[in-house]
Design a protein around this motif. Structure first.
Motif, PDB file in Angstrom:
ATOM      1  N   PRO A   1       0.827  -1.217   0.000  1.00 31.99           N
ATOM      2  CA  PRO A   1       0.000   0.000   0.000  1.00 31.99           C
ATOM      3  C   PRO A   1       0.860   1.265   0.000  1.00 31.99           C
ATOM      4  CG  PRO A   1       0.005  -1.013   2.171  1.00 31.99           C
ATOM      5  CD  PRO A   1       0.683  -1.983   1.257  1.00 31.99           C
ATOM      6  N   VAL A   2       0.606   2.154  -0.927  1.00 27.63           N
ATOM      7  CA  VAL A   2       1.342   3.414  -1.052  1.00 27.63           C
ATOM      8  C   VAL A   2       0.382   4.572  -0.841  1.00 27.63           C
ATOM      9  CG1 VAL A   2       2.640   4.920  -2.609  1.00 27.63           C
ATOM     10  CG2 VAL A   2       3.085   2.446  -2.590  1.00 27.63           C
ATOM     11  N   LYS A   3       0.821   5.567  -0.054  1.00 29.98           N
ATOM     12  CA  LYS A   3       0.013   6.766   0.165  1.00 29.98           C
ATOM     13  C   LYS A   3       0.929   7.985   0.185  1.00 29.98           C
ATOM     14  CE  LYS A   3      -3.558   8.778   3.123  1.00 29.98           C
ATOM     15  NZ  LYS A   3      -4.412   8.580   4.320  1.00 29.98           N
ATOM     16  N   HIS A   4       0.735   8.868  -0.737  1.00 25.43           N
ATOM     17  CA  HIS A   4       1.511  10.105  -0.861  1.00 25.43           C
ATOM     18  C   HIS A   4       3.002   9.842  -1.109  1.00 25.43           C
ATOM     19  CE1 HIS A   4      -2.130  11.934   0.382  1.00 25.43           C
ATOM     20  NE2 HIS A   4      -1.992  11.721   1.680  1.00 25.43           N
ATOM     21  N   GLY A   5       3.379   8.647  -1.477  1.00 28.11           N
ATOM     22  CA  GLY A   5       4.783   8.298  -1.640  1.00 28.11           C
ATOM     23  C   GLY A   5       5.393   8.868  -2.899  1.00 28.11           C
ATOM     24  N   PHE A   6       6.694   9.159  -2.865  1.00 28.79           N
ATOM     25  CA  PHE A   6       7.365   9.677  -4.048  1.00 28.79           C
ATOM     26  C   PHE A   6       7.615   8.562  -5.054  1.00 28.79           C
ATOM     27  CE2 PHE A   6      10.886   8.121  -1.553  1.00 28.79           C
ATOM     28  CZ  PHE A   6      11.733   7.592  -2.497  1.00 28.79           C
ATOM     29  N   GLN A   7       7.663   7.311  -4.607  1.00 34.30           N
ATOM     30  CA  GLN A   7       7.828   6.174  -5.506  1.00 34.30           C
ATOM     31  C   GLN A   7       6.616   5.260  -5.322  1.00 34.30           C
ATOM     32  OE1 GLN A   7      11.693   4.215  -5.502  1.00 34.30           O
ATOM     33  NE2 GLN A   7      10.793   2.301  -6.194  1.00 34.30           N
ATOM     34  N   SER A   8       5.758   5.230  -6.293  1.00 33.77           N
ATOM     35  CA  SER A   8       4.474   4.547  -6.140  1.00 33.77           C
ATOM     36  C   SER A   8       4.510   3.089  -6.590  1.00 33.77           C
ATOM     37  CB  SER A   8       3.393   5.288  -6.934  1.00 33.77           C
ATOM     38  OG  SER A   8       3.723   5.316  -8.317  1.00 33.77           O
ATOM     39  N   LYS A   9       5.573   2.678  -7.305  1.00 36.31           N
ATOM     40  CA  LYS A   9       5.620   1.325  -7.847  1.00 36.31           C
ATOM     41  C   LYS A   9       6.888   0.605  -7.409  1.00 36.31           C
ATOM     42  CE  LYS A   9       2.861   2.396 -11.962  1.00 36.31           C
ATOM     43  NZ  LYS A   9       2.818   2.366 -13.446  1.00 36.31           N
ATOM     44  N   TRP A  10       6.746  -0.695  -7.247  1.00 35.87           N
ATOM     45  CA  TRP A  10       7.888  -1.561  -6.948  1.00 35.87           C
ATOM     46  C   TRP A  10       8.811  -1.599  -8.155  1.00 35.87           C
ATOM     47  CZ3 TRP A  10       7.894  -7.341  -8.083  1.00 35.87           C
ATOM     48  CH2 TRP A  10       9.034  -7.948  -7.562  1.00 35.87           C
TER      49      TRP A  10
ATOM     50  N   LYS B   1      16.729  10.984   2.936  1.00 34.04           N
ATOM     51  CA  LYS B   1      15.860  11.742   3.835  1.00 34.04           C
ATOM     52  C   LYS B   1      14.512  11.916   3.169  1.00 34.04           C
ATOM     53  CE  LYS B   1      15.301  16.248   6.131  1.00 34.04           C
ATOM     54  NZ  LYS B   1      15.906  17.596   6.366  1.00 34.04           N
ATOM     55  N   ILE B   2      13.446  11.557   3.889  1.00 32.38           N
ATOM     56  CA  ILE B   2      12.091  11.643   3.361  1.00 32.38           C
ATOM     57  C   ILE B   2      11.233  12.450   4.326  1.00 32.38           C
ATOM     58  CG2 ILE B   2      10.036  10.337   2.714  1.00 32.38           C
ATOM     59  CD1 ILE B   2      11.903   7.993   2.043  1.00 32.38           C
ATOM     60  N   ASP B   3      10.582  13.488   3.821  1.00 28.70           N
ATOM     61  CA  ASP B   3       9.666  14.293   4.619  1.00 28.70           C
ATOM     62  C   ASP B   3       8.264  13.736   4.430  1.00 28.70           C
ATOM     63  OD1 ASP B   3       8.060  16.169   5.851  1.00 28.70           O
ATOM     64  OD2 ASP B   3       9.145  17.904   5.072  1.00 28.70           O
ATOM     65  N   THR B   4       7.753  13.053   5.448  1.00 30.06           N
ATOM     66  CA  THR B   4       6.465  12.372   5.310  1.00 30.06           C
ATOM     67  C   THR B   4       5.269  13.324   5.375  1.00 30.06           C
ATOM     68  OG1 THR B   4       6.328  11.899   7.692  1.00 30.06           O
ATOM     69  CG2 THR B   4       7.441  10.272   6.290  1.00 30.06           C
ATOM     70  N   ASN B   5       5.528  14.606   5.578  1.00 33.01           N
ATOM     71  CA  ASN B   5       4.447  15.599   5.537  1.00 33.01           C
ATOM     72  C   ASN B   5       4.228  16.152   4.135  1.00 33.01           C
ATOM     73  OD1 ASN B   5       3.813  15.742   8.417  1.00 33.01           O
ATOM     74  ND2 ASN B   5       5.876  16.587   8.631  1.00 33.01           N
ATOM     75  N   ARG B   6       5.157  15.885   3.235  1.00 34.97           N
ATOM     76  CA  ARG B   6       5.034  16.364   1.864  1.00 34.97           C
ATOM     77  C   ARG B   6       4.407  15.290   0.989  1.00 34.97           C
ATOM     78  NH1 ARG B   6      10.295  20.061   0.241  1.00 34.97           N
ATOM     79  NH2 ARG B   6      10.445  21.235   2.193  1.00 34.97           N
ATOM     80  N   LEU B   7       3.944  15.701  -0.171  1.00 35.22           N
ATOM     81  CA  LEU B   7       3.238  14.795  -1.058  1.00 35.22           C
ATOM     82  C   LEU B   7       4.121  14.327  -2.203  1.00 35.22           C
ATOM     83  CD1 LEU B   7      -0.224  16.610  -1.340  1.00 35.22           C
ATOM     84  CD2 LEU B   7       0.484  14.836   0.285  1.00 35.22           C
TER      85      LEU B   7
END
Length: 267
Positions: free
Chosen positions: A29-38, A120-126
Motif C-alpha cells: 500500500p502506497v500513500k503520498h509516496g514519491f515512488q508509487s511502484k515496486w 531523507k524523506i519528509d512524510t508531511n510532503r506529497l
C-alpha cells in the motif's frame, strides 16, 4: 503475500510511528509516496525498501499517513532508521541498483556492485516532493552497507556501516585506508542538505570488522558497537586487554573538530 519484512521502528514524539523494511511485491500500500511502484525485477525477486508512517492519534482506518517504496531494479535493503520531530525519516542500508533514486546527492552513481545509501524523506510532503535527498555512499567495493543512522538537532546525519573498498570517501579521518577485500567500519557525517560530507573515517583494521549500531548523546558524542576479528583493532582507554578471536567492541568518538576515539573491546 510477497514476504514483506518490517525491520526498523522509530517514533517522533508527536504520535507518529515509522516502520522501515523490505518488500518484494507490487501490491504494497502506497500513500503520498514519491515512488508509487515496486522497481525490483519480479523474475529475480529483488526487494525494495519501504517506509511507512502511522498516525497513532487517528483511528486505525485513517492512521496510514504516508507510505512509499524506495529502490531500483536490483536488490535494495534497509539497514537503519532515524526520525526527527518534524516528520522526516532518515534511512540507510545498501543498494545494488544503478537506477536507485537520487536527489541532491554528493555521490550520484553506484561505484561498484553494492554501495551504502542515505535518504531523507519528509512524510508531511506529497509524492515527488517528499524525497528531500538521496545519495549513494561508497567506493570501489562490492560489500558496502549502512547499518545504523542518527540525526542531530540541526539535521546533520551520522551513518555507520561496513566497507571493503580501498576508495571509500573520507574527510578528516581517524584512519583513511581500508585493507581492501576485508570488511572495515566507517562512520560518516553528512550535512543537512545531503550534498556534502562533513566528516568520514574508517575505524577498523581492514580485517573483517563490522558495525552493528550507532547512537548520539546530548553533547554530540557518537557511540558505535559491533564485532571485530582482529587483535590490532584500535584501542584507547580500554577496560579490557586485547582478546583473541572474534570479540565485540564499543567506541566513543568525539564530536567532529575534536579528534580522538575511545574504544572498549568486549569478549
Amino acid at each position: 503475500r510477497y514476504n514483506d519484512r518490517g525491520r526498523y521502528l522509530a517514533v517522533d514524539g508527536n504520535g507518529g510511528v515509522y516502520i522501515c523494511g523490505t518488500t518484494y511485491g507490487s501490491e504494497f500500500p502506497v500513500k503520498h509516496g514519491f515512488q508509487s511502484k515496486w522497481a525490483g525485477n519480479r523474475g529475480e525477486s529483488y526487494p525494495d525498501v519501504f517506509l511507512v508512517r502511522v498516525d497513532t492519534k487517528k483511528t486505525w482506518s485513517e492512521s496510514l499517513a504516508y507510505s512509499t517504496y524506495l529502490g531500483g531494479m536490483a536488490a535494495d535493503q534497509a539497514g537503519g532508521l532515524a526520525v526527527d520531530k518534524k516528520g522526516c525519516a532518515y534511512i540507510t542500508g545498501y543498494t545494488r541498483s544503478n537506477d536507485f533514486p537520487v536527489r541532491g546527492a554528493f555521490q550520484t552513481h553506484l561505484d561498484w556492485g553494492q554501495d551504502a545509501f542515505v535518504a531523507k524523506i519528509d512524510t508531511n510532503r506529497l509524492e515527488e516532493y517528499s524525497l528531500i535527498y538521496s545519495t549513494f555512499l561508497g567506493g570501489e567495493g562490492s560489500r558496502e552497507a549502512g547499518t545504523g543512522i542518527v540525526v542531530n538537532k540541526t539535521g546533520r546525519v551520522f551513518v555507520t556501516g561496513h566497507t571493503e573498498s580501498r576508495g571509500f570517501p573520507v574527510m578528516q579521518p581517524i584512519r583513511d585506508a581500508s585493507g581492501g577485500g576485508c570488511l572495515d567500519i566507517f562512520v560518516t557525517e553528512i550535512n543537512g542538505a545531503g550534498n556534502d560530507l562533513l566528516f568520514s573515517t574508517l575505524l577498523g583494521t581492514g580485517k573483517n570488522c563490522s558495525s552493528k549500531g550507532i547512537g548520539m548523546d546530548a553533547m554530540g558524542f557518537i557511540y558505535i558497537a559491533g564485532n571485530t576479528g582482529n587483535r590490532h583493532f584500535p584501542v584507547r582507554g580500554s577496560a579490557t586487554s586485547r582478546p583473541k578471536g572474534t570479540c565485540r567492541f564499543f567506541s566513543k568518538l568525539m564530536p567532529p573538530g575534536k579528534p580522538g576515539v575511545n574504544v572498549i573491546p568486549k569478549q
